[in-house]
Design an enzyme around this catalytic site. Structure first.
Site, PDB file in Angstrom:
ATOM      1  N   ARG A  50      -5.924 -18.507  -6.164  1.00  0.00           N
ATOM      2  CA  ARG A  50      -5.177 -17.835  -5.100  1.00  0.00           C
ATOM      3  C   ARG A  50      -3.753 -18.390  -5.057  1.00  0.00           C
ATOM      4  NH1 ARG A  50      -5.579 -19.893  -0.419  1.00  0.00           N
ATOM      5  NH2 ARG A  50      -7.831 -19.996  -0.350  1.00  0.00           N
ATOM      6  N   TYR A 102       9.112   5.375   2.218  1.00  0.00           N
ATOM      7  CA  TYR A 102       7.749   5.519   1.719  1.00  0.00           C
ATOM      8  C   TYR A 102       6.794   5.520   2.924  1.00  0.00           C
ATOM      9  CZ  TYR A 102       3.373   4.422  -0.609  1.00  0.00           C
ATOM     10  OH  TYR A 102       2.074   4.446  -1.034  1.00  0.00           O
ATOM     11  N   ASP A 174      13.809  -2.151  -1.349  1.00  0.00           N
ATOM     12  CA  ASP A 174      12.672  -1.605  -2.087  1.00  0.00           C
ATOM     13  C   ASP A 174      13.254  -0.888  -3.304  1.00  0.00           C
ATOM     14  OD1 ASP A 174      10.600  -0.070  -3.113  1.00  0.00           O
ATOM     15  OD2 ASP A 174       9.706   0.345  -1.164  1.00  0.00           O
ATOM     16  N   LYS A 199       4.195   1.526  -9.978  1.00  0.00           N
ATOM     17  CA  LYS A 199       4.966   2.682 -10.392  1.00  0.00           C
ATOM     18  C   LYS A 199       5.628   2.410 -11.754  1.00  0.00           C
ATOM     19  CE  LYS A 199       3.540   3.815  -6.329  1.00  0.00           C
ATOM     20  NZ  LYS A 199       4.342   3.670  -5.112  1.00  0.00           N
TER      21      LYS A 199
HETATM   22  C1  LIG Z   1       4.156   3.161  -3.816  1.00  0.00           C
HETATM   23  C2  LIG Z   1       5.285   2.612  -3.078  1.00  0.00           C
HETATM   24  C3  LIG Z   1       5.127   1.499  -2.252  1.00  0.00           C
HETATM   25  C4  LIG Z   1       3.784   0.842  -2.021  1.00  0.00           C
HETATM   26  O1  LIG Z   1       3.280   0.232  -3.150  1.00  0.00           O
HETATM   27  P1  LIG Z   1       1.706   0.065  -3.457  1.00  0.00           P
HETATM   28  O2  LIG Z   1       1.689  -0.632  -4.764  1.00  0.00           O
HETATM   29  O3  LIG Z   1       1.119   1.445  -3.493  1.00  0.00           O
HETATM   30  O4  LIG Z   1       1.141  -0.737  -2.344  1.00  0.00           O
HETATM   31  C5  LIG Z   1       6.254   1.003  -1.623  1.00  0.00           C
HETATM   32  N1  LIG Z   1       7.470   1.575  -1.766  1.00  0.00           N
HETATM   33  C6  LIG Z   1       7.647   2.659  -2.550  1.00  0.00           C
HETATM   34  C7  LIG Z   1       9.010   3.235  -2.674  1.00  0.00           C
HETATM   35  C8  LIG Z   1       6.570   3.210  -3.228  1.00  0.00           C
HETATM   36  O5  LIG Z   1       6.755   4.293  -3.985  1.00  0.00           O
END
Ligand SMILES: *Cc1c(COP(=O)(O)O)cnc(C)c1O
Length: 384
Positions: A50, A102, A174, A199
């Protein structure tokens, strides 16, 4: 690695060396929870998975390398990474966030952290100076998503960072939509970069994972403390898959951008399409910022068919053959989404529509297939 690597080399070599045990060129999947000690405290830097795991360390170093950061931190998902950032704050602290967000990020802030006393202002940051209206001595974080999801607004990271320079507030970006190939927020003055590595970074729609990148020693320590205390860490297999994905990030992004541009231009010229949102168009309201801040315009775009009716949008996505109707983005394959009923269903309709997320809006994650096949697929679906 002796010298600072250029981006296209950092994706492959950044933070990685052949494994010390047998010289494995790829970081092995250390599928272990614990590590033998020769005497109490006599370990080789790893005690419990962890807290640390060698495969995760390789990924965290790779993240640092491609964001030009000092530190990377890996989490079980993008949301778990954001959760760790929000846990830095106390009840009464205030956050200023982009308003086009998001859906899961909006939900985490409003339905979880508001309950613990964080106050969040959602603001359209297309004009950076708007942020100053909400800045006060309780502001602790500016949360920027750019390009935004799904309206493709672009926020001037450098301008926002300059505005809060004299405040005690951190700036987090982000960077999921752009990926570090297109934009590196720390270079523009941000303190924290977040990625849903699910992504573009992992890039093959086979892993859920989150990453943070920071430069500040103390911030790294606080986040690593939360990472270990809350325990939302990724397993070694997922770290391995993300590392493997990152190795081709630059090649994939190049093609995502080329295909994205071709699809955007095709839709723009289509008589049955009312509106296309893509920051590469010269008449996009934030095009000038995008041109300076980003290396290219990415593979994400949204569009509204003529009339903008719900049923029309649903018919189009139902008729697509190569584009798969699915949540998520950034994989090698093209995906189509209907934000109002899918990714953004967690956002109240009135809030959603105020931000332009109308029932007719369709979002595309343009993949790296032959672009002619993608255009022909759209053509038949829109023509129906
Ligand atoms: C998918 C996404 C998230 C969240 O990520 P997860 O891996 O699904 O928890 C946050 N910000 C953006 C812009 C995203 O496309």
């Amino acid at each position: 690695m002796p010298k600072q690597l250029r981006f296209n080399s950092a994706t492959i070599h950044g933070g990685q060396e052949p494994d010390k045990a047998y010289g494995a060129v790829m970081p092995p999947i250390y599928q272990t929870s614990t590590y033998a000690q020769t005497t109490p405290g006599g370990h080789q830097g790893y005690e419990y998975s962890r807290t640390h795991n060698p495969t995760r360390t390789a990924l965290e170093r790779s993240m640092a390398s491609i964001e030009n950061a000092k530190y990377g931190l890996a989490f079980a998902s993008g949301m778990a990474a954001m959760d760790a950032v929000l846990k830095l704050f106390q009840p009464g602290d205030e956050i200023i966030s982009t308003d086009d967000l998001y859906g899961g990020s909006y939900r985490l802030m409003t339905q979880i952290f508001q309950k613990y006393g964080l106050k969040i202002h959602f603001v359209n940051m297309e004009k950076a100076s708007t942020v100053t209206q909400f800045l006060n001595d309780k502001t602790r974080l500016i949360w920027i998503e750019t390009p935004t999801n799904p309206m493709m607004k672009v926020v001037d990271i450098r301008a926002v960072t300059a505005l809060v320079k004299d405040h005690k507030a951190l700036v987090a970006v982000d960077n999921t939509f752009a990926s570090p190939y297109l934009q590196q927020p720390l270079e523009l003055g941000a303190d924290i970069v977040l990625h849903s590595a699910t992504k573009y970074l992992a890039g093959h729609s086979d892993t859920v994972l989150g990453l943070l990148a920071v430069n500040d020693d103390e911030l790294q320590e606080q986040l690593a403390f939360i990472q270990n205390s809350s325990g939302a860490v990724p397993g070694p297999m997922d770290c391995f898959l993300t590392l493997r994905g990152i190795k081709t990030l630059h090649l994939r992004m190049q093609r995502h951008c080329e295909n994205g541009a071709a699809v955007a231009i095709y839709l723009q010229q289509h008589p049955k399409i009312e509106k296309v949102y893509w920051p590469g168009f010269v008449d996009h309201p934030n095009h000038e910022v995008a041109k300076i801040q980003m290396k290219a315009f990415g593979g994400m775009l949204s569009f509204v068919p003529q009339g903008g009716a719900l049923q029309r949008a649903i018919n189009i996505v139902n008729n697509l053959n190569i584009f798969t109707l699915a949540e998520s983005l950034g994989g090698v394959e093209s995906l189509a989404g209907h934000p109002a009923s899918m990714t953004h269903a967690a956002i109240p309709k009135a809030v959603r529509e105020k931000n332009g997320v109308v029932d007719g809006l369709i979002r595309l994650s343009v993949g790296i297939e032959d672009v002619q096949d993608l255009i022909e697929d759209l053509d038949q679906a829109i023509g129906v």
